[in-house]
Structures are given as C-alpha cells and as structure tokens.
Design a protein around this motif. Structure first.
Motif, PDB file in Angstrom:
ATOM      1  N   ALA A  90       0.836  -1.202   0.000  1.00 32.37           N
ATOM      2  CA  ALA A  90       0.000   0.000   0.000  1.00 32.37           C
ATOM      3  C   ALA A  90       0.871   1.253   0.000  1.00 32.37           C
ATOM      4  CB  ALA A  90      -0.920  -0.004   1.223  1.00 32.37           C
ATOM      5  N   VAL A  91       2.025   1.189   0.661  1.00 33.93           N
ATOM      6  CA  VAL A  91       2.938   2.336   0.710  1.00 33.93           C
ATOM      7  C   VAL A  91       3.446   2.661  -0.692  1.00 33.93           C
ATOM      8  CG1 VAL A  91       5.139   3.189   1.624  1.00 33.93           C
ATOM      9  CG2 VAL A  91       3.605   1.859   3.095  1.00 33.93           C
ATOM     10  N   GLY A  92       3.858   1.639  -1.434  1.00 34.37           N
ATOM     11  CA  GLY A  92       4.327   1.849  -2.797  1.00 34.37           C
ATOM     12  C   GLY A  92       3.249   2.449  -3.678  1.00 34.37           C
ATOM     13  N   LEU A  93       2.036   1.928  -3.565  1.00 29.95           N
ATOM     14  CA  LEU A  93       0.956   2.408  -4.428  1.00 29.95           C
ATOM     15  C   LEU A  93       0.495   3.816  -4.050  1.00 29.95           C
ATOM     16  CD1 LEU A  93      -1.127  -0.845  -5.017  1.00 29.95           C
ATOM     17  CD2 LEU A  93       0.539   0.242  -6.542  1.00 29.95           C
ATOM     18  N   GLN A  94       0.640   4.202  -2.777  1.00 27.98           N
ATOM     19  CA  GLN A  94       0.368   5.594  -2.408  1.00 27.98           C
ATOM     20  C   GLN A  94       1.355   6.516  -3.127  1.00 27.98           C
ATOM     21  OE1 GLN A  94       0.622   5.525   1.878  1.00 27.98           O
ATOM     22  NE2 GLN A  94      -1.446   4.713   2.127  1.00 27.98           N
ATOM     23  N   LYS A  95       2.616   6.099  -3.196  1.00 26.72           N
ATOM     24  CA  LYS A  95       3.611   6.897  -3.916  1.00 26.72           C
ATOM     25  C   LYS A  95       3.302   6.904  -5.417  1.00 26.72           C
ATOM     26  CE  LYS A  95       7.992   6.661  -2.426  1.00 26.72           C
ATOM     27  NZ  LYS A  95       9.265   6.031  -1.962  1.00 26.72           N
ATOM     28  N   ALA A  96       2.780   5.798  -5.929  1.00 28.59           N
ATOM     29  CA  ALA A  96       2.392   5.737  -7.343  1.00 28.59           C
ATOM     30  C   ALA A  96       1.300   6.770  -7.634  1.00 28.59           C
ATOM     31  CB  ALA A  96       1.910   4.328  -7.704  1.00 28.59           C
ATOM     32  N   GLN A  97       0.311   6.833  -6.763  1.00 32.16           N
ATOM     33  CA  GLN A  97      -0.769   7.813  -6.953  1.00 32.16           C
ATOM     34  C   GLN A  97      -0.249   9.243  -6.839  1.00 32.16           C
ATOM     35  OE1 GLN A  97      -3.691   7.515  -8.100  1.00 32.16           O
ATOM     36  NE2 GLN A  97      -4.237   5.363  -7.876  1.00 32.16           N
TER      37      GLN A  97
END
Length: 195
Positions: free
Chosen positions: A60-67
């Motif tokens: 989830a941390v990686g995908l928050q950065k993706a967004q």
C-alpha cells in the motif's frame, strides 16, 4: 519488506519508466495491467501515453507513492493492493500485461501465469523484463534466490501459449534508483496471445 523499502522519501527505483518498456511502448494497447507496480514509474509513463492502467502491488505504501507520482504529472492511474499469490485478474480484459521486475517464486508463477494469459484479449501482449539466473553472481539488483530469477527455458515453459515477439537474454546497464543500478543480465520477453 516492501512497505519498509517504499517508506523511503525518495522513489527507490526512480520515477522514469523501464527502458525495455519504453522501447516497445508503441506496441502496447490498453487497458493495461501492470504487475508488482511498486511506486508507479511504469504505470504513470503508460498513462502519459493515453492508456488506461491498473497497477497492482502488495505494498500500500508503494501504491500511495504511485498515486502521488501520477497526481504530480496530472495523470490518472488505477491501483489495487493485491497479493499475487491469490490475485484473480479479470478474464479477456487487457490489451497488455506488463511484468517489470515482478520476481515471484515458481509456485506463485505457476498459478498466476495461466490466469494472466486468460486475462489478455486475443492478440494481447505480455511485456516482461526480469533479472536472469546469471544475475545471481552480480550485486547490481534482483533477488538472491535462483527460483525467482528467469531464464529463456523458464519463459518457454511457463508461457507456452504466447507467441514470442521478443525473447532474449541480454546484459545491459540499468539505472533505476538505488536498488537497480549497474550492468545486469536480464531476460526480455514480449509474447502475444493468439487471435
């Protein structure tokens, strides 16, 4: 482990797309499913080309950065936190599936890859780059488990119904953040689902 790695304020694999993906981007059709998308560099690049992209990752941390990366470029991507060990992609939906450095144990690949093939529309493409088994001796990136590294033989065995458009093992200089940097041995594969 991935949440910890992506907690770094910097984009640990950089914000630029993978070179192999960029080289063949003109052949990619949407919608696109991107496996192990991480911090979003590849999904955001594909969105900049006007493609609809779903990036999936266990972090989830990686995908928050993706967004955040997408927002900074005024682009939109879809993201979903999934465990690839039990991920069930929709059938016959995607024009392309992207697998860049999505290193998985063989037990997960053997369950997931047939589902990925089913998720492609007829004529759809899989675009894959992964560290090769020969990378094990190098310190320039990739897992230290030969089961998670790829070979030409593994590709041919694990993607039996896709027609190879590109299938090669190459040594190339990779500059993708602090964890993928230097001369590396990779497998590159583009496979097309039969029409």
């Amino acid at each position: 482990m991935w949440d910890q790695r992506y907690a770094d304020k910097d984009y640990v694999y950089g914000t630029e797309p993978n070179d192999f993906l960029r080289e063949y981007a003109g052949q990619i059709k949407g919608p696109v499913l991107s496996l192990a998308e991480g911090e979003g560099r590849n999904a955001v690049y594909l969105a900049s080309l006007g493609l609809d992209v779903l990036g999936v990752d266990s972090s989830a941390v990686g995908l928050q950065k993706a967004q955040a990366l997408a927002t900074s470029k005024q682009l939109t991507i879809q993201t979903e936190v999934v465990d690839l060990a039990d991920f069930m992609p929709a059938s016959n939906l995607y024009g392309s599936v992207v697998s860049i450095s999505a290193h998985l144990p063989s037990v997960i690949r053997h369950r997931l890859y047939p589902l990925i093939e089913q998720s492609l529309k007829p004529g759809g493409l899989l675009i894959l780059e992964a560290y090769a088994e020969e990378q094990l001796e190098r310190e320039t990136g990739g897992p230290k488990d030969i089961d998670m590294l790829m070979s030409l033989e593994k590709i041919q065995t694990e993607w039996p119904t896709l027609t190879p458009v590109v299938l090669q093992e190459v040594t190339r200089n990779i500059v993708e953040g602090k964890f993928h940097t230097g001369e590396a041995c990779v497998i590159q594969f583009i496979g097309q689902k039969p029409l």
